[in-house]
Design a protein around this motif. Sequence first.
Motif, PDB file in Angstrom:
ATOM      1  N   ASN B 280       0.828  -1.211   0.000  1.00  0.00           N
ATOM      2  CA  ASN B 280       0.000   0.000   0.000  1.00  0.00           C
ATOM      3  C   ASN B 280       0.862   1.261   0.000  1.00  0.00           C
ATOM      4  N   SER B 281       2.005   1.189   0.695  1.00  0.00           N
ATOM      5  CA  SER B 281       2.923   2.340   0.703  1.00  0.00           C
ATOM      6  C   SER B 281       3.438   2.599  -0.706  1.00  0.00           C
ATOM      7  N   GLN B 283       1.944   1.626  -3.506  1.00  0.00           N
ATOM      8  CA  GLN B 283       0.854   2.073  -4.372  1.00  0.00           C
ATOM      9  C   GLN B 283       0.560   3.553  -4.155  1.00  0.00           C
ATOM     10  N   ASP B 284       0.636   3.992  -2.905  1.00  0.00           N
ATOM     11  CA  ASP B 284       0.392   5.399  -2.598  1.00  0.00           C
ATOM     12  C   ASP B 284       1.370   6.302  -3.361  1.00  0.00           C
ATOM     13  N   ARG B 287       0.445   6.231  -7.075  1.00  0.00           N
ATOM     14  CA  ARG B 287      -0.758   7.006  -7.368  1.00  0.00           C
ATOM     15  C   ARG B 287      -0.477   8.500  -7.313  1.00  0.00           C
TER      16      ARG B 287
END
Lengths: 333, 356
Positions: B280-281, B283-284, B287
Amino acid sequence: MTSVAIDAAGGSDKVREIVAGAARASLDAAGALEIQVVGDERRITEQLIRMRHNPERISVVHSAAENPVRDAVRLAAEGAAEALVLTGPSGPAVAACRDLLTLLPGVPKAALSAVYPTALRHGAKGDPFTLLLDVGAGLQADAEDLVTFAFLGATYARAISQNESPRVALLAVDDDLSIAPPAVAQAAARLARTRGITFVGLLEAVDIPKGVADVVVADGFSGNTVIKLLDGVRDLALDLAGYAQKQRLLWKIGVAMLSGVLSRVKDLTDWEQYGGAPLLGYPQVVLRAHPDSDGRAIHNACRVAVKAVAADVPRGFAELTSQASHGAQDARA
Amino acid sequence: MSPADSPAVPPAIGDPGAPSTPSPTPASEIRRVIRWDLDKTYLRTEFESFGKLLRTALQRADQKVSFPGAPMLMQELRAQGGRICIISGSPRQMRKVLEEKLRLDGVDWDEFILKPNLSNLMRGRFRAVRDQIGYKLPALLASRNALGRPLPELLFGDDAEADAFIYSLYGDLLAGRIGEKLLARILEAADLYEDQRRLISEQLAVLEPQDAVQRIFINLERRSPPARFAPYGARVVPVYNYFQASLVALADGVLPASSVLKIAVDMVTHAGYGPAALANSLQDLLRRGYAEVGALTGLADAVEQYGSLFDVFRPARDILEAFVRRLSAAAANRPVEPPRPEAIDYLELLADTRRV
């Protein structure tokens, strides 16, 4: 780690509120939670970067669909999410779950529930609401369905309201079994001799707000009609209070004197604090948030989802039905 | 002229102190300068109330807690030829305990500058006790001039103070993008003491211009919205953890994939990070447009190549493999554009900084 998928559909304002709820949930200190926000990646990111959040707990699953509910439900179907918070209209949400998820063993159809504020408190936590189901996942229900809904509702009340022995009632026009529809009468007869369920009989709609039952079971048509009528009455009462305040000084004084009570009524009927209503019958936790949910409501729905996953509602349902079937065998013996 | 502005008192810009590192990097091996703030950037520090401030001041070295991955990132950057310059707003009196903490973390440094808070107090310069601009900006410039070599720089700060502002201003001063008149207005608005302004002018007069500041990493300790830093442009990268910083360093060619792997393993083994938090880190970052998956493919290869080295850190290896499986899924479909302002409006941002 509990993984919750949320569909982020709708206009900019709605997506902003959904993302705000997910952002708040990601900052909750307690509980290991991962939130997957399903929708237009760029729109979601544009909102997210303007909010305090913990990106270690949030991922965005891009969906090009106008309504990403099916993509969110697919995540749960594939095992990538244990819980769903569905934010769009109930029709497509219920349909997506019906098409993509598998019902629990022994459950013929799912039941959409709603929580309704009551005068009496329920369970160890003193929850101020009754669980009403089905409120529209289906339209009709036979006796078997109603009995299953009773088990599902009782399991959920046990898990979420920490109510060890929830009182279950069947919605009817009178407490006289002889004039009840055949499905309701048959279900009442079966529930009355079922072990593990505290069946309190038939209940008229007028008694729902009194809170005499923790779980009220109905077919989808009746349940939906009742919940919408109750919502309408609540809105009308608050509108009338607002109207009275503007008309005459005496009325204004009267309303002012009642403001504490009205505020309490507003608090009690504030669905945002309950987060969402469960769609019961699936191994996954499915919560349907009110279509007008703001960030606070979505945040609360995420909390309830985490709690429901931890409480393992499917296992509770299996235990309750097993207990009931053993009771039936004992009775036959 | 107020006593505080008296030229008889030598201006205090910070205390580089004696070289206290056991093994300074040989000058020939230095490839870039890495500047770190300490409180809320490297160390989890609480000074929001007097009680917390007091507790922080009295903590022993072994009671101080660094952010997950920060010591390992510092070590890896140093191993890649980084000259570690620590510049902290902590008072000089804390030098011993802070150095001990760094040693406990296995971190070596090359320069260690602390704030002369006691001296400021004794001289009645109460504004200077709180202010960071008047302390850090001249100290950064002096440290830069002392280098004597045109080296690129990476800077690390946090969202609790004015680090993004100070570092950006420093970077633009190095690059010669700030004219004298504008600088005078900024320093006037920042309410610096006369000697602090003079010191900045003196340092600028001998500065060799170079667009040296490549990245400014801002640790979002307060979980501030990253959009708050958009006016500073893409050079400022708000990060939620040091795995994200290492990924950007990998994409920029500053760190090899093996270093990123070590940082990830450190965060997994010492801070309980799992594959979801790592993915998630990543992907953040994707993004937000600060990295592209293409620049990070070396990571999967590194897990395959070096994975067995981390067997002793189980379940770190399993977690990294699970992370790599999520790597491809993490690709951003439609990243937002990183902020690219025409020019940084320092006067406006200074007002914002004062409001935060």
